[in-house]
Design an enzyme around this catalytic site. Sequence first.
Site, PDB file in Angstrom:
ATOM      1  N   GLU A  34       0.914  -1.349  -0.118  1.00  0.00           N
ATOM      2  CA  GLU A  34      -0.060  -0.057  -0.083  1.00  0.00           C
ATOM      3  C   GLU A  34       0.927   1.140  -0.034  1.00  0.00           C
ATOM      4  O   GLU A  34       0.567   2.294  -0.787  1.00  0.00           O
ATOM      5  CB  GLU A  34      -0.696  -0.104   1.304  1.00  0.00           C
ATOM      6  CG  GLU A  34      -2.175  -0.821   1.306  1.00  0.00           C
ATOM      7  CD  GLU A  34      -1.678  -2.354   1.294  1.00  0.00           C
ATOM      8  OE1 GLU A  34      -0.663  -2.523   1.876  1.00  0.00           O
ATOM      9  OE2 GLU A  34      -2.584  -3.348   0.736  1.00  0.00           O
ATOM     10  N   HIS A  62     -12.319  -4.999   7.282  1.00  0.00           N
ATOM     11  CA  HIS A  62     -13.010  -5.028   5.760  1.00  0.00           C
ATOM     12  C   HIS A  62     -14.403  -4.007   5.842  1.00  0.00           C
ATOM     13  O   HIS A  62     -15.176  -4.432   5.224  1.00  0.00           O
ATOM     14  CB  HIS A  62     -13.383  -6.308   5.377  1.00  0.00           C
ATOM     15  CG  HIS A  62     -12.193  -7.079   5.166  1.00  0.00           C
ATOM     16  ND1 HIS A  62     -11.533  -7.872   6.091  1.00  0.00           N
ATOM     17  CD2 HIS A  62     -11.399  -7.459   3.996  1.00  0.00           C
ATOM     18  CE1 HIS A  62     -10.436  -8.492   5.682  1.00  0.00           C
ATOM     19  NE2 HIS A  62     -10.244  -8.150   4.516  1.00  0.00           N
TER      20      HIS A  62
END
Lengths: 349, 321
Positions: B60, B127
Amino acid sequence: MTKGNGRESDLLTLEDRRGLLRAMCLMRGVEERGLSLYKQGKIPGSFYDGHGMEAISVGATWALGAGDAVCSPLIRDLGAHLVRGTDLTDVFRHYMGRENALSHGREGNVHFGDRRLGVVGMVSMLPDMMVVATGIAMAFKMRSEERCALSFFGDGATSRGDWHEAMNWAALYRLPAVFVLENNQFAYSTPTSKQFAEDPIKRAAAYGMEGVSVDGNDVTAVFEATRAGREKALAGGGPTLIEARTLRMHGHGAHDDASYISAEMLEHWRRRDPIERLASRFADDEVAALEAEVKAAIDRAVEGALATPMPDPAGATASVYCSGVPEVLGEGAAPWSGFATPDALPAAA
Amino acid sequence: MAVRTYLQAITDGLHEAMLEDERVFVMGEDVGAFGGAFKVTAGLQEEFGPERVRDTPIAEAGIIGAAVGAAIAGLRPVCEMQFSDFVACGFDQLVNVAGKMHYRLGLAVPMVLRLPSGGGFAGGPFHSQNPEAWFMHAPGLKVLAPSTPEDAKGLLAAAIADPNPVVFMEHKHLYRRIKGEVPDGSYETPFTARVARPGTDLTVIAYGAMVHAATAAADEVEGASIEVLDLRSLAPLDEEAILVSVGKTSKVLVVDEANRTCAAGAEVASLIADRGFELLDGPVRRLATPDVPIPFSPPLEEAVIPTSSRIAEACRELLDY
């Protein structure tokens, strides 16, 4: 890994060597003057220098073409800015927190970069800019441009995850990037023995890139390794990791007496001073004339900076966002004679 | 006009931006051949090739940092974090490098970071998050949170055209559930709020998925005319639209799906207290997810994320004040 060759580059003319010497003298002179201005209270905040490490940023940047990007010169790499042609008065204005074209007083010390010259200023978190350099190199490659990105970082930076992400990413896509690891043996006070179990140059092969160790106090060796890395990168051969071995001769900043570095160690490296090494190849009066010219340039720049007002406080909240058309990185000075007269130089060994 | 899902509208927006501007490219984990974890980028690599629709390593910080570099080198990266929660791994590159770049150095960073966010489907603590307030607090970033297919496409186009780093919150629970008319061709939606449902007695201020929960709640409450203001953009925040609506209704409920403390809604409530005090006829009320990680099990998740019935209940209480 190729062991440090330290050999003479046969691609440098006498004029190149004079230019390299001047750039290193200028870096040292600017930083010595900066330190004195800091102690006089004319430079706020903190002051950092790269005394004894001038060969790395100067030698590496000397090998760049005009369209290449430097992302980023760190706190020991003032020479990269100077080789690219950054305005000296603006450097002092920036140090002093006065109005200036580089940062408008919003940044300090060596946190600047003249985008018009293809230089991106550093951030404090290392090696963040190595990842950004990877993105620049990716853009160059996506557009099939003959340009490369040069990134500097220290031994301590190799411990962070971003370092891994940049190394892996650049090697995976065979990006035109040259990574210069400035191993000056200390990350602030932490010696490399407490930073890693194995020399990071050995990791290069594991990522699938070449790793080259050079004497970081030999400006021609740094130039040659960077030039070769750049050439390979532009030919599609991917990135290179160059380790420039040196010692940080001063404290981390002006506030640090570096008492943790032994006198013997400092003396060992002082005898390898990069400026003295190159200066010894020139006549004394020529060196003296160059030093006088550099001093005069610094005097003029400091005078200009001191005459510049502090920034208008009303501007403190301006320019957080870009509201116009984004400027892209421009072209910097590319003083190596090999770009101007490629045929005049012998082919690389 | 065509009826498109929220997800299709985002895909359309990416597709049109890539057709119009060769500088625009997409990158992220699994976004290329696989079409993305949610299939937002499905078909793009087939059309534009692997150079412009790039599968990246699982990195990321690498994705965001490389996007910064590509942006300052003249490209227009649109990156996907597979889940908004994962942006934490690239936080430094976004907040310290991208966000501060223009202020520090005058170097613009025109990039878009797409963050599939939000809960409602048993995604659990990694999530389901709504991290938009992290980025509202970071100078130099813009933060958008569309609630409809039309706005998702138009705000994405505007984000790509913007010369600054833009965090684009796309709510996963809206992806396939919400459909709507979407104009053909490209258009840009301004970074302003919109009245999603006009009313006169009370304003519910929300964004993203909570706009739909608030609208359902407003339909549920009988005997009152409830306005729903969809913020659409969190940074910049449309302060005037907020104050206009408060001036109209004098009662405000601010709803966040994000954790309560320092959420977007806290900034909205603070704004109203500061600049709208004279307009009020009751306390500024807030409804938000309590300060807990989003739990996995459906009854637990439902217990923390604001629902339309809890919004309706809060509206009734405030109307009775």
